[in-house]
Write an enzyme that holds these catalytic residues in place. Structure first.
Site, PDB file in Angstrom:
ATOM      1  CG  ASP A  50      -0.352  -0.089   2.516  1.00 55.25           C
ATOM      2  OD1 ASP A  50       0.875  -0.238   2.584  1.00 55.25           O
ATOM      3  OD2 ASP A  50      -1.089   0.007   3.524  1.00 55.25           O
ATOM      4  CB  SER A  51       4.586   1.703   0.010  1.00 46.08           C
ATOM      5  OG  SER A  51       4.805   0.543  -0.762  1.00 46.08           O
ATOM      6  CG  ASP A  89       0.264  -4.114   1.931  1.00 47.87           C
ATOM      7  OD1 ASP A  89       0.263  -5.013   2.789  1.00 47.87           O
ATOM      8  OD2 ASP A  89       1.112  -3.208   1.890  1.00 47.87           O
ATOM      9  CE  LYS A 119       2.984  -6.065   3.696  1.00 47.53           C
ATOM     10  NZ  LYS A 119       2.513  -4.932   4.512  1.00 47.53           N
ATOM     11  CD  GLU A 121       0.578  -1.578   7.901  1.00 50.16           C
ATOM     12  OE1 GLU A 121       0.296  -0.795   8.848  1.00 50.16           O
ATOM     13  OE2 GLU A 121       1.079  -1.194   6.829  1.00 50.16           O
ATOM     14  CD  GLU A 188       7.881  -0.579   7.652  1.00 45.99           C
ATOM     15  OE1 GLU A 188       6.886  -1.229   7.259  1.00 45.99           O
ATOM     16  OE2 GLU A 188       8.171   0.558   7.232  1.00 45.99           O
TER      17      GLU A 188
END
Ligand code: KIV
Length: 279
Positions: A50-51, A89, A119, A121, A188
């Protein structure tokens, strides 16, 4: 453990899981078809992170990513890759509220892109979501430590694992993600020794970014490592190329040649006698 999804010749999530403690797992982000084509032969895993919201769309944080944005980029990366395990993501707002919401979003991503895994978070707080998605046969990669989707709540991009209390919380998150059935977990922005200790503590591969060389694999944001990032580059990034200067230099030379009537020259126009009909 999720049943193995059919992946053809591609590397699957279960292949990645089996790489625990072996040859380091090579991961990069990718968001577009041409970049996926260039990276596919060199990596084990491509993450449509999602960056992308920051890197390609200019948003201030990853909170600018939407499900539609992730699906569109996931489709492009799948078109450009044949070998890598592609993970997409789950954007903020697509999974936090309930396990049912998480399953629906994960199913949409997998059905519309054909990717191998998703993925999300979080640790203890999203274990229920991870377990529910895995129970539907969709492999999940976890993401603990610095979580960019929580950066506004956290008051910035802060390194994790600096206090005993936080180290204990990181271990609880890692254990929760593993217990919920994730096939691997991104760590991270943590103190190096903490990521190293977590890697030894859990049985699924850890993928480090600003974490530790002891992690089972490493990931970087592609634009950071090829020198395309125009804003601040984090300390943990190593630039293997400088495309910023290459592109800027090419644009400057093109501009000078257009202004000086040097481009297009004879090689870049069609003469009436060349006989070629194709561009
Ligand atoms: O969105 C992303 O690019 C990521 C990586 C930094 C792991 O989550």
């Amino acid at each position: 453990m999720a049943p193995e999804r059919s992946t053809g010749n591609r590397i699957g999530a279960e292949d990645i899981r089996r790489r625990k403690g072996g040859v380091p797992i090579v991961c990069l982000t990718a968001y577009t078809y041409p970049v996926a084509r260039m990276l596919d032969a060199h990596v084990d895993l491509l993450l449509v992170g999602d960056s992308v919201a920051m890197v390609l769309h200019g948003h201030a944080t990853t909170l600018g990513a939407s499900l539609e944005m992730m699906i569109a980029h996931g489709q492009a990366v799948m078109r450009g890759s044949t070998k890598a395990c592609v993970v997409v993501d789950m954007p903020a707002g697509s999974y936090e509220t309930s396990a049912a919401e998480a399953v629906a979003s994960a199913q949409r991503i997998v059905e519309e892109t054909g990717c191998q895994a998703v993925k999300l978070e979080g640790g203890v707080g999203v274990a229920e979501q991870i377990a529910a998605i895995v129970a539907e046969g969709i492999p999940v990669m976890g993401h603990i430590g610095l979580q960019p989707q929580s950066v506004e709540k956290d008051g910035g991009y802060k390194i994790k694992g600096r206090t005993e209390e936080n180290i204990a919380a990181l271990f609880r998150d890692a254990e929760a993600v593993e217990r919920a059935g994730a096939f691997s977990v991104v760590i991270e922005g943590t103190v190096e020794t903490v990521a190293s200790d977590i890697t030894r503590h859990i049985a699924i591969p850890t993928i480090g970014i600003g974490a530790s060389g002891d992690c089972d694999g490493q990931i970087l944001v592609i634009d950071d490592m090829i020198g395309m990032t125009v804003d601040r580059v984090p300390k943990f990034v190593k630039e293997y190329a400088n495309l910023r200067d290459t592109i800027s230099d090419a644009a400057a030379r093109y501009a000078a040649e257009v202004r000086g009537h040097a481009f297009p020259g004879p090689d870049h126009v069609f003469s009436a006698t060349s006989g070629k009909d194709k561009v």
